[in-house]
Design a protein around this motif. Structure first.
Motif, mmCIF file in Angstrom:
data_model
loop_
_atom_site.group_PDB
_atom_site.id
_atom_site.type_symbol
_atom_site.label_atom_id
_atom_site.label_comp_id
_atom_site.label_asym_id
_atom_site.label_seq_id
_atom_site.Cartn_x
_atom_site.Cartn_y
_atom_site.Cartn_z
ATOM 1 N N VAL A 9 4.501 16.963 -0.513
ATOM 2 C CA VAL A 9 4.844 15.981 1.007
ATOM 3 C C VAL A 9 5.939 15.175 0.897
ATOM 4 O O VAL A 9 6.491 14.613 0.197
ATOM 5 N N THR A 10 7.003 15.549 1.959
ATOM 6 C CA THR A 10 8.236 15.045 1.985
ATOM 7 C C THR A 10 8.199 13.900 2.888
ATOM 8 O O THR A 10 9.118 13.089 2.936
ATOM 9 N N GLN A 11 7.237 13.871 4.035
ATOM 10 C CA GLN A 11 7.437 12.736 4.966
ATOM 11 C C GLN A 11 6.022 12.425 4.977
ATOM 12 O O GLN A 11 5.075 12.520 6.176
ATOM 13 N N PRO A 12 5.536 11.415 4.003
ATOM 14 C CA PRO A 12 4.308 10.600 4.532
ATOM 15 C C PRO A 12 4.330 9.790 5.772
ATOM 16 O O PRO A 12 5.515 9.232 5.989
ATOM 17 N N LEU A 13 3.067 9.712 6.310
ATOM 18 C CA LEU A 13 2.922 8.835 7.326
ATOM 19 C C LEU A 13 2.289 7.159 7.239
ATOM 20 O O LEU A 13 0.978 7.465 6.361
ATOM 21 N N LEU A 14 2.800 6.362 7.851
ATOM 22 C CA LEU A 14 1.782 5.168 7.936
ATOM 23 C C LEU A 14 1.192 5.218 9.299
ATOM 24 O O LEU A 14 1.610 5.418 10.559
ATOM 25 N N ALA A 68 0.852 -1.138 -0.051
ATOM 26 C CA ALA A 68 0.166 0.087 -0.101
ATOM 27 C C ALA A 68 0.585 1.350 -0.047
ATOM 28 O O ALA A 68 0.616 2.356 -0.760
ATOM 29 N N MET A 69 1.930 1.094 0.830
ATOM 30 C CA MET A 69 2.976 2.506 0.722
ATOM 31 C C MET A 69 3.442 2.562 -0.618
ATOM 32 O O MET A 69 3.779 3.835 -1.026
ATOM 33 N N HIS A 70 3.655 1.433 -1.336
ATOM 34 C CA HIS A 70 4.292 1.913 -2.756
ATOM 35 C C HIS A 70 3.204 2.219 -3.549
ATOM 36 O O HIS A 70 3.648 3.122 -4.273
ATOM 37 N N GLN A 71 1.818 1.723 -3.334
ATOM 38 C CA GLN A 71 0.860 2.233 -4.108
ATOM 39 C C GLN A 71 0.502 3.823 -3.888
ATOM 40 O O GLN A 71 0.254 4.674 -4.750
ATOM 41 N N PHE A 72 0.728 3.914 -2.564
ATOM 42 C CA PHE A 72 0.197 5.375 -2.348
ATOM 43 C C PHE A 72 1.446 6.447 -2.824
ATOM 44 O O PHE A 72 1.071 7.536 -3.373
ATOM 45 N N ALA A 73 2.887 6.049 -2.779
ATOM 46 C CA ALA A 73 3.859 6.812 -3.281
ATOM 47 C C ALA A 73 3.664 6.972 -4.869
ATOM 48 O O ALA A 73 3.696 8.270 -5.173
ATOM 49 N N THR A 74 3.043 5.853 -5.474
ATOM 50 C CA THR A 74 2.806 6.227 -6.906
ATOM 51 C C THR A 74 1.889 7.076 -7.248
ATOM 52 O O THR A 74 1.575 7.794 -8.270
ATOM 53 N N TYR A 102 0.053 9.267 -5.229
ATOM 54 C CA TYR A 102 0.058 10.504 -4.414
ATOM 55 C C TYR A 102 1.423 11.458 -4.286
ATOM 56 O O TYR A 102 1.222 12.844 -4.230
ATOM 57 N N LEU A 103 2.397 10.836 -4.355
ATOM 58 C CA LEU A 103 3.505 11.616 -3.903
ATOM 59 C C LEU A 103 4.183 12.241 -4.867
ATOM 60 O O LEU A 103 5.356 13.143 -4.897
ATOM 61 N N ALA A 104 4.320 11.580 -6.238
ATOM 62 C CA ALA A 104 5.016 12.162 -7.469
ATOM 63 C C ALA A 104 4.861 13.627 -7.723
ATOM 64 O O ALA A 104 6.040 14.175 -8.000
ATOM 65 N N LEU A 139 5.893 -2.845 11.721
ATOM 66 C CA LEU A 139 5.134 -1.928 10.944
ATOM 67 C C LEU A 139 6.124 -0.751 11.038
ATOM 68 O O LEU A 139 6.195 0.045 9.966
ATOM 69 N N ALA A 140 6.561 -0.294 11.946
ATOM 70 C CA ALA A 140 7.535 0.736 11.938
ATOM 71 C C ALA A 140 8.714 0.464 11.079
ATOM 72 O O ALA A 140 9.225 1.608 10.541
ATOM 73 N N ASP A 141 9.343 -0.416 11.131
ATOM 74 C CA ASP A 141 10.226 -1.011 10.272
ATOM 75 C C ASP A 141 10.078 -1.033 8.975
ATOM 76 O O ASP A 141 10.757 -0.298 8.047
ATOM 77 N N ALA A 142 8.864 -1.374 8.571
ATOM 78 C CA ALA A 142 8.245 -1.285 7.006
ATOM 79 C C ALA A 142 8.194 0.090 6.627
ATOM 80 O O ALA A 142 8.572 0.471 5.602
ATOM 81 N N ALA A 143 7.718 0.851 7.578
ATOM 82 C CA ALA A 143 7.533 2.227 7.268
ATOM 83 C C ALA A 143 8.721 2.775 6.995
ATOM 84 O O ALA A 143 8.990 3.617 5.855
ATOM 85 N N ALA A 144 9.797 2.795 7.839
ATOM 86 C CA ALA A 144 10.963 3.381 7.671
ATOM 87 C C ALA A 144 11.718 2.831 6.188
ATOM 88 O O ALA A 144 12.175 3.727 5.706
ATOM 89 N N LYS A 145 11.718 1.744 5.872
ATOM 90 C CA LYS A 145 12.141 1.257 4.838
ATOM 91 C C LYS A 145 11.362 1.679 3.670
ATOM 92 O O LYS A 145 12.191 1.818 2.268
ATOM 93 N N ASN A 146 10.475 2.198 3.735
ATOM 94 C CA ASN A 146 9.659 2.929 2.646
ATOM 95 C C ASN A 146 9.478 4.241 2.497
ATOM 96 O O ASN A 146 8.679 4.874 1.794
ATOM 97 N N GLY A 147 10.343 5.077 3.452
ATOM 98 C CA GLY A 147 10.416 6.412 3.639
ATOM 99 C C GLY A 147 9.006 7.020 4.130
ATOM 100 O O GLY A 147 8.657 8.300 4.055
ATOM 101 N N PHE A 148 8.509 6.135 5.013
ATOM 102 C CA PHE A 148 7.096 6.528 5.664
ATOM 103 C C PHE A 148 7.526 7.075 7.049
ATOM 104 O O PHE A 148 8.416 6.460 7.688
#
Length: 168
Positions: free
Chosen positions: A138-143, A124-130, A132-134, A159-168
């Motif tokens: 927003v420089t720091q999206p949140l999970l 979902a973070m990958h999809q959100f980046a594609t 809405y972020l392009a 989940l915190a680890d997954a978010a950090a790895k994806n720039g969230f």
């Protein structure tokens, strides 16, 4: 937003006030329901998430192999009914509540649920980046994680680890 409770497991893009897009939902049972039902068959009490988390602290998450439903799928949906069935079958194979290593079972279940939640959230973070972020400032999206299962410290760390790895 990952909404994860006994009644819901959903991933939503929260774009603004009143602006949501659902990326995924449970196809059958919610994560919290899986915790509740598995804790019940282990006679650990209710709420199941807290009981499983407490028992898991003394267990080995790698001791018992359990499935990770939909892990790696190309969508953001969840499914926990098969995990509940696999868990019940494994408990029976190991001699039932009186003989099975309950702490290892609890730790293995918690790890399986956490892996599924983190995997689907990463999708979902990958999809959100594609989506809405392009073209966004927003420089720091949140999970954001909400619901009763969000209180689980092990799941929170995954989940915190997954978010950090994806720039969230």
């Amino acid at each position: 937003l990952l909404l994860v409770s006994g009644g819901h497991t959903q991933l939503l893009a929260v774009v603004g006030p009143g602006r949501y897009h659902r990326y995924g939902t449970t196809m059958d049972d919610a994560a919290g329901e899986a915790f509740d039902k598995c804790a019940k068959i282990m006679r650990l009490g209710y709420p199941g998430g807290t009981a499983i988390e407490n028992a898991a602290r003394q267990g080995d998450a790698g001791a018992i192999l359990l499935p990770r439903p939909l892990k790696g799928a190309e969508h953001c949906h969840f499914s926990f009914s098969g995990l509940k069935t696999a868990f019940a079958n494994k408990l029976r194979q190991l001699g039932g509540v009186d003989q099975a290593p309950l702490h290892d079972l609890a730790a293995s279940l918690q790890a399986a649920i956490a892996d599924c939640l983190a995997d689907r959230s990463q999708r979902a973070m990958h999809q959100f980046a594609t989506d809405y972020l392009a073209n966004s400032s927003v420089t720091q999206p949140l999970l954001v994680v909400a619901g009763g299962v969000a209180a689980n410290k092990y799941i929170h760390a995954q989940l915190a680890d997954a978010a950090a790895k994806n720039g969230f």
